[in-house]
Design a protein around this motif. Sequence first.
Motif, PDB file in Angstrom:
ATOM      1  N   UNK A  80     -52.094  -9.025 -28.840  1.00 33.51           N
ATOM      2  CA  UNK A  80     -52.882  -8.549 -29.985  1.00 33.51           C
ATOM      3  C   UNK A  80     -52.083  -8.730 -31.279  1.00 33.51           C
ATOM      4  N   UNK A  81     -52.768  -8.795 -32.407  1.00 32.77           N
ATOM      5  CA  UNK A  81     -52.056  -8.943 -33.693  1.00 32.77           C
ATOM      6  C   UNK A  81     -51.109  -7.774 -33.884  1.00 32.77           C
ATOM      7  N   UNK A  82     -49.939  -8.032 -34.447  1.00 31.96           N
ATOM      8  CA  UNK A  82     -48.983  -6.965 -34.718  1.00 31.96           C
ATOM      9  C   UNK A  82     -48.028  -6.682 -33.569  1.00 31.96           C
ATOM     10  N   UNK A  83     -48.270  -7.274 -32.412  1.00 34.81           N
ATOM     11  CA  UNK A  83     -47.346  -7.087 -31.288  1.00 34.81           C
ATOM     12  C   UNK A  83     -46.376  -8.271 -31.266  1.00 34.81           C
ATOM     13  N   UNK A  84     -45.153  -8.047 -31.732  1.00 34.91           N
ATOM     14  CA  UNK A  84     -44.221  -9.176 -31.864  1.00 34.91           C
ATOM     15  C   UNK A  84     -42.933  -8.990 -31.058  1.00 34.91           C
ATOM     16  N   UNK A  85     -42.681  -7.775 -30.536  1.00 32.03           N
ATOM     17  CA  UNK A  85     -41.442  -7.556 -29.774  1.00 32.03           C
ATOM     18  C   UNK A  85     -41.781  -7.038 -28.371  1.00 32.03           C
ATOM     19  N   UNK A  86     -40.768  -7.051 -27.513  1.00 29.61           N
ATOM     20  CA  UNK A  86     -40.920  -6.526 -26.150  1.00 29.61           C
ATOM     21  C   UNK A  86     -41.378  -5.071 -26.200  1.00 29.61           C
ATOM     22  N   UNK A  87     -40.715  -4.273 -27.045  1.00 27.21           N
ATOM     23  CA  UNK A  87     -41.041  -2.854 -27.134  1.00 27.21           C
ATOM     24  C   UNK A  87     -42.474  -2.624 -27.598  1.00 27.21           C
ATOM     25  N   UNK A  88     -42.904  -3.430 -28.552  1.00 27.32           N
ATOM     26  CA  UNK A  88     -44.289  -3.298 -29.042  1.00 27.32           C
ATOM     27  C   UNK A  88     -45.296  -3.671 -27.959  1.00 27.32           C
ATOM     28  N   UNK A  89     -44.934  -4.661 -27.156  1.00 28.53           N
ATOM     29  CA  UNK A  89     -45.837  -5.059 -26.076  1.00 28.53           C
ATOM     30  C   UNK A  89     -45.937  -3.958 -25.019  1.00 28.53           C
ATOM     31  N   UNK A  90     -44.789  -3.344 -24.695  1.00 23.27           N
ATOM     32  CA  UNK A  90     -44.826  -2.224 -23.739  1.00 23.27           C
ATOM     33  C   UNK A  90     -45.700  -1.095 -24.285  1.00 23.27           C
ATOM     34  N   UNK A  91     -45.531  -0.773 -25.571  1.00 19.31           N
ATOM     35  CA  UNK A  91     -46.342   0.291 -26.187  1.00 19.31           C
ATOM     36  C   UNK A  91     -47.825  -0.072 -26.111  1.00 19.31           C
ATOM     37  N   UNK A  92     -48.129  -1.325 -26.335  1.00 15.34           N
ATOM     38  CA  UNK A  92     -49.528  -1.788 -26.256  1.00 15.34           C
ATOM     39  C   UNK A  92     -50.069  -1.631 -24.827  1.00 15.34           C
ATOM     40  N   UNK A  93     -49.271  -2.028 -23.840  1.00 18.03           N
ATOM     41  CA  UNK A  93     -49.725  -1.908 -22.447  1.00 18.03           C
ATOM     42  C   UNK A  93     -50.023  -0.450 -22.096  1.00 18.03           C
ATOM     43  N   UNK A  94     -49.202   0.461 -22.608  1.00 17.59           N
ATOM     44  CA  UNK A  94     -49.358   1.885 -22.268  1.00 17.59           C
ATOM     45  C   UNK A  94     -50.686   2.458 -22.761  1.00 17.59           C
ATOM     46  N   UNK A  95     -51.264   1.835 -23.771  1.00 19.32           N
ATOM     47  CA  UNK A  95     -52.541   2.359 -24.309  1.00 19.32           C
ATOM     48  C   UNK A  95     -53.714   2.005 -23.400  1.00 19.32           C
ATOM     49  N   UNK A  96     -53.449   1.147 -22.401  1.00 16.01           N
ATOM     50  CA  UNK A  96     -54.530   0.584 -21.596  1.00 16.01           C
ATOM     51  C   UNK A  96     -55.168   1.593 -20.642  1.00 16.01           C
ATOM     52  N   UNK A  97     -54.311   2.305 -19.888  1.00 15.06           N
ATOM     53  CA  UNK A  97     -54.821   3.297 -18.934  1.00 15.06           C
ATOM     54  C   UNK A  97     -53.696   4.250 -18.555  1.00 15.06           C
ATOM     55  N   UNK A  98     -54.041   5.319 -17.855  1.00 17.43           N
ATOM     56  CA  UNK A  98     -53.052   6.350 -17.538  1.00 17.43           C
ATOM     57  C   UNK A  98     -51.976   5.876 -16.578  1.00 17.43           C
ATOM     58  N   UNK A  99     -52.367   5.055 -15.617  1.00 22.13           N
ATOM     59  CA  UNK A  99     -51.379   4.555 -14.647  1.00 22.13           C
ATOM     60  C   UNK A  99     -50.297   3.741 -15.359  1.00 22.13           C
ATOM     61  N   UNK A 100     -50.717   2.863 -16.225  1.00 25.44           N
ATOM     62  CA  UNK A 100     -49.741   2.049 -16.963  1.00 25.44           C
ATOM     63  C   UNK A 100     -48.885   2.934 -17.867  1.00 25.44           C
ATOM     64  N   UNK A 101     -49.526   3.866 -18.540  1.00 30.60           N
ATOM     65  CA  UNK A 101     -48.796   4.774 -19.419  1.00 30.60           C
ATOM     66  C   UNK A 101     -47.704   5.509 -18.628  1.00 30.60           C
ATOM     67  N   UNK A 102     -48.077   6.015 -17.442  1.00 39.82           N
ATOM     68  CA  UNK A 102     -47.121   6.771 -16.635  1.00 39.82           C
ATOM     69  C   UNK A 102     -45.994   5.863 -16.106  1.00 39.82           C
ATOM     70  N   UNK A 103     -46.303   4.654 -15.735  1.00 43.50           N
ATOM     71  CA  UNK A 103     -45.290   3.736 -15.186  1.00 43.50           C
ATOM     72  C   UNK A 103     -44.184   3.453 -16.203  1.00 43.50           C
ATOM     73  N   UNK A 104     -44.559   3.466 -17.489  1.00 50.61           N
ATOM     74  CA  UNK A 104     -43.578   3.174 -18.548  1.00 50.61           C
ATOM     75  C   UNK A 104     -43.075   4.434 -19.235  1.00 50.61           C
ATOM     76  N   UNK A 105     -43.279   5.616 -18.616  1.00 52.71           N
ATOM     77  CA  UNK A 105     -42.995   6.854 -19.348  1.00 52.71           C
ATOM     78  C   UNK A 105     -41.512   7.050 -19.659  1.00 52.71           C
ATOM     79  N   UNK A 106     -40.644   6.370 -18.901  1.00 53.17           N
ATOM     80  CA  UNK A 106     -39.216   6.414 -19.258  1.00 53.17           C
ATOM     81  C   UNK A 106     -38.777   5.009 -19.668  1.00 53.17           C
ATOM     82  N   UNK A 107     -39.062   4.620 -20.903  1.00 56.28           N
ATOM     83  CA  UNK A 107     -38.837   3.218 -21.309  1.00 56.28           C
ATOM     84  C   UNK A 107     -37.375   2.772 -21.182  1.00 56.28           C
TER      85      UNK A 107
END
Lengths: 83, 83, 148, 148
Positions: free
Chosen positions: B23-50
């Motif tokens: 998506x626009x504005x996602x340019x780093x690894x960290x931003x991509x992880x943050x973007x993935x976490x917005x998708x659903x609860x399972x993904x959010x929980x999997x990345x809860x300790x970045x």
Amino acid sequence: MKILYFAWLRERLDRAEEEIELPPGVTTVGELIAHLRTRDEVTDAAFERPHLIRAALDTELVEHDAPLGSARTLALFPPMTGG
Amino acid sequence: MKILYFAWLRERLDRAEEEIELPPGVTTVGELIAHLRTRDEVTDAAFERPHLIRAALDTELVEHDAPLGSARTLALFPPMTGG
Amino acid sequence: MTVRLLVSPFDPGAETNRFLAASEGAGAAVTFTGLVRRTSDDPVTALTLECYEALAQAQLERLRDAAIARFSLIAAEILHRHGRMLPGEPIVQVMTLAPHRGDAFAGAEFIMDTLKTDAPFWKKEETGDGARWVEAKGEDDARRARWD
Amino acid sequence: MTVRLLVSPFDPGAETNRFLAASEGAGAAVTFTGLVRRTSDDPVTALTLECYEALAQAQLERLRDAAIARFSLIAAEILHRHGRMLPGEPIVQVMTLAPHRGDAFAGAEFIMDTLKTDAPFWKKEETGDGARWVEAKGEDDARRARWD
């Protein structure tokens, strides 16, 4: 007492071993080396740098001030170069 | 961009890889992880300790602030336990 | 191939002999072999290593090259298995060859310490009670940091 | 026999495999192999090691026991040749087995460093120009002293 010689010490003395009768007053490794040196020029020269001579009584490495005690075998040799 | 997941991250997300459109504005690894976490609860929980998530762009280990650049593959995984 | 990812067991001694045959006059060779542990208080029945092969190959080749440069090694090789393996089987083998033994030892230890934290393998242990992912140890990070 | 003095060449890899076969669940094995060096600027054509066997056996057994106690090794073995040997042939092999790799590495290095200065072997090198006794190196004493 049996004395064993190894490496260049054996070559310079031209013998691998000998039996000697300990003279009175010779009670340590260092005293025995000093006694051997009085024997002839070749022996004297072979021991001319005593810090290069290591000693073992039976199967224990010892310093020059170690008492000969009841050991049956004294081995004299240069610094070891194994491995 | 292709994303690969390994070890318990793969198991928790129930997928070994996926293709995503950045998506626009996602340019780093960290931003991509943050973007993935917005998708659903399972993904959010999997990345809860970045801090437990390591990343590699193509075949280079990178930090979370690394720009995604022109890499084709991002791999995300827990700390390595080989050897 | 001086870095090999394998799924089958390997023969540690045969690998060492092959490595030594190319020793080119170097005086000191070190082989480290890591084995699947088997202890009475932690009865792991099998170990599965997951691997990101493309990255593992690249990381281990970089690590081998770094060890050769840093410790003036004549040669170095790394073998690492992935997939499922049983207690007692070899997981990893690192071999180094150098003119001086201190360098051969340090090179092998450097490779092992760095590989533990920087090569993409993940261990999952099977026990009677199920399977669990092995957690990374702080001790491993500390050993890794010795070489920075 | 965990300390062996040999006059014939030995097979480094076969010795490692035999040692590993008795690994009893330990996770880390280190093999050090010392080889007769062959370099272009120092063309040694053969090496003869003289040995005081009774003392060598006693010293190496003590050294092995000391390494096991000091580094919590599961097992350790030492093989050392004497007599005449050719460039590329193995002279010495030390094998250690431990639960932790740091101990396996340190145990093997401790044995090698101590053996160099404390085990009764003497090297004589043959070159095109004749034969000469190898002199003990101050560097070896320094490496030995690290463990005191």
